[in-house]
Write an enzyme that holds these catalytic residues in place. Structure first.
Site, PDB file in Angstrom:
ATOM      1  CG  ASP A   9       7.615  -9.824 -13.532  1.00  0.00           C
ATOM      2  OD1 ASP A   9       7.598 -10.427 -12.428  1.00  0.00           O
ATOM      3  OD2 ASP A   9       7.592  -8.588 -13.618  1.00  0.00           O
ATOM      4  CE  LYS A  71       8.456  -2.360 -13.176  1.00  0.00           C
ATOM      5  NZ  LYS A  71       7.947  -3.709 -12.877  1.00  0.00           N
ATOM      6  CD  GLU A 169       4.599  -4.916 -12.833  1.00  0.00           C
ATOM      7  OE1 GLU A 169       5.718  -4.655 -13.305  1.00  0.00           O
ATOM      8  OE2 GLU A 169       4.243  -4.575 -11.681  1.00  0.00           O
ATOM      9  CG  ASP A 192       3.244  -6.589  -6.918  1.00  0.00           C
ATOM     10  OD1 ASP A 192       4.154  -7.057  -6.227  1.00  0.00           O
ATOM     11  OD2 ASP A 192       3.346  -6.411  -8.149  1.00  0.00           O
TER      12      ASP A 192
END
Length: 589
Positions: A9, A71, A169, A192
């Site tokens: 992850d 990211k 994800e 999330d």
């Protein structure tokens, strides 16, 4: 194992890495026992970049050279940058050109920064597993486009991985929650909320595969915003870094407590204290959490669903531990969210399961056709030696050769064990028997032990003296017929104690090596006589004393270093002893 594929992850705030061990996904810790690695890279004036927790501590000291949340920029071009893209570090990008990040006058592609994080994860995994890993499954947000996915793959390759697959994800999170076992056409919402980003995805299960029906989110919304709100509310006259530490600690504690007291000693000659209640925190956080509502409703609209048509809502990201967030989600989707998994680790667990599927470590098998727990025997030092790993398909046969542990040993006791712990005493003892043989020197390969499980789940353990062919057998019927509750309890126990178990095993192995070397050195001194120079003998004696001292500390790294030093220093002594033995055994005229 050569087929190891790790699951990763690669998160905005934190990253994790895992591997399938004995048919179970295990997330790997670093040298300090932490499974979460901050996705932060610090570039010092000289030397290699710092990565992880050490880099995160530099964020306040040298913010311009500490890169975090990279990211958000992976795979972007200049025109993709927001008009106001606030950062402590410099991000540049011209129209039609890839985004670059500047640190100490050097411009880096975002994927280069991600590669440093992946390299650390790779190194930590290899240190924990004591073997190399080179294949990986890496997760990305569902909304990532091809350029962003390709950039993530390039980061993995730059870190030394062969990237077997890039997966979404939310799909990984659904795997971790076991939602691939739901009925077909099940619809799942994945909410999330992490440290720096928010994502909402709607998935549908179709022929065993999750399809993303809709996704929405905000790459600049998360726990960091709540931290800033706490900092502004408290107004303590301390350094920004200390403020952030206190805010994060208070936020975490208020997930399980009604109030916390933040204390700061010796500030301008006095001790400062500030109390924060859960009600006050929720008042600060509610406007931030409410900003996720629009994205959730948009995702439902895009998926052409209403909240009542969802089969499950699962939570991902550390911020979903907050009672306020769980209450908000329950009200928004009109159902209680599934909270059965650790929200920080769900995506990494799912990536690890996907990696296991690709490597063949995860197979579709019925329970009666596999061994539910590992089977093995106790070896010298109280260690568990696995002969048949957990989830091995039956019927099967496996075995190993074992050597004598002491000189002139006349028998070997075979203690049959079942379980997932490293030390024999922590596993279940199924039975034991003893096989006798003629006295044998230490270290002679003397007894072969074979485990055989037939189609009915009956385990037969056979021990054979390789010199005489004499053998003994033990039949056990309970090795496969174990209740699901007992299996789950054993696995949970092994995961809870994984780090300390591995540490104890490494210590025991190092201790056994030390004891063997010390005994061998004493014997070698006698055989070498005066052929070894006195100075070298004294040096070896000092190193042997270092080993004895290290044995009293229970510090594995110290003992291994002492062992290595003694091993290297005795090479000449070993050569002298070997020459002495050969000359004494040579034929005479």
């Amino acid at each position: 194992m050569q087929n190891d594929i790790v699951g990763i992850d690669l998160g905005t705030t934190n990253s994790l890495i895992g591997v399938m061990e004995a048919g179970f996904p295990v997330l790997l810790a670093d040298a300090y026992g932490s499974r979460l690695t901050p996705s932060v890279v610090y570039f010092p004036e000289s030397g290699d970049p710092l990565v992880g927790a050490a880099a995160s501590r530099m964020r306040i000291v040298e913010p311009a050279n500490t890169i975090y949340s990279v990211k958000r920029f992976v795979g972007l071009r200049g025109e993709d940058l927001l008009p106001e893209q606030p950062n402590d570090y410099r991000v540049v990008g011209r129209r039609g050109q890839p985004v670059r990040i500047e640190a100490r006058g050097v411009y880096h592609a975002p994927e280069e920064i991600s590669a440093f994080v992946l390299k650390k994860l790779k190194a930590d995994a290899e240190a924990m597993l004591d073997r190399s890993v080179s294949r990986a499954v890496i997760t990305v947000p569902a909304y990532f486009n091809d350029a962003q996915r390709n950039a993530t793959k390039a980061a993995g390759e730059a870190a030394g991985f062969t990237v077997e697959r890039i997966i979404n994800e939310p799909t990984a999170a659904a795997l971790a929650y076991g939602l691939d076992k739901l009925r077909e056409k099940s619809r799942i919402a994945v909410y999330d909320l992490g440290g720096g980003t928010f994502d909402i995805s709607i998935l549908e299960l179709n022929h065993g595969v999750f399809h993303v029906l809709a996704t929405s989110g905000n790459t600049r919304l998360g726990g960091d915003d709540i931290d800033e709100a706490i900092i502004a509310h408290c107004q303590l006259p301390i350094t920004p870094w200390r403020k952030r530490e206190l805010a994060i600690d208070a936020k975490h504690r208020l997930s399980s407590q009604e109030s916390v007291r933040m204390e700061v000693p010796f500030v301008e000659g006095q001790n400062l204290a500030f109390e924060l209640t859960r009600a006050e925190l929720e008042k600060l956080a509610r406007p931030i959490v409410e900003r996720t509502r629009t994205h959730c409703l948009r995702a439902l609209t895009d998926a052409k669903l209403n909240a009542g048509e969802l089969d499950q809502v699962i939570l991902v990201g550390g911020m979903t531990r907050m009672p306020l967030v769980r209450q908000f989600v329950a009200e928004l989707f009109d159902q209680q969210p599934n909270t059965s998994q650790n929200p920080d680790e769900a995506v990494a667990l799912g990536a690890t399961i996907q990696a296991g599927i690709l490597s063949g470590a995860v197979r579709e098998v019925v329970l009666l056709d596999v061994t539910p727990l590992s089977l093995g025997i106790e070896t010298f030092g109280g260690l568990m030696n696995v002969i048949i790993p957990r989830n091995s398909t039956i019927p099967l046969k496996a075995g190993e050769m074992f050597t004598t542990a002491v000189a002139n040993q006349r028998a070997m006791k075979i203690k049959v064990l079942q379980g997932e712990r490293e030390m024999a005493a922590d596993n279940w003892r199924l039975g034991e028997f003893e096989i006798e043989f003629e006295p044998a020197p230490k270290g002679v390969a003397r007894v072969g032990v074979q485990f055989e499980i037939d189609a009915n789940g009956i385990l037969q353990v056979l021990a054979r003296d390789t010199k005489t062919g004499q053998e003994k057998k033990l039949a056990l019927s309970s090795a496969v017929d174990v209740s699901d509750e007992a299996v789950e309890a054993m696995i949970a126990d092994s995961l809870e104690h994984a780090f300390e178990d591995m540490s104890e095993r490494l210590w025991t192995e190092s201790r056994l090596k030390s004891e063997e070397m010390l005994a061998a050195v004493g014997q070698a001194f006698i055989l070498a006589g005066d052929r070894l120079p006195q100075q070298e003998k004294e040096h070896i004696e000092q190193l042997a004393e270092n080993v004895r001292t290290a044995l009293s500390t229970h510090e594995t790294s110290r003992l291994k270093m002492a062992n290595d030093a003694l091993d290297e220093a005795t090479q000449k002594l070993a050569a002298i002893v070997l020459e002495q033995v050969m000359s004494s055994s040579a034929p005479r005229d």
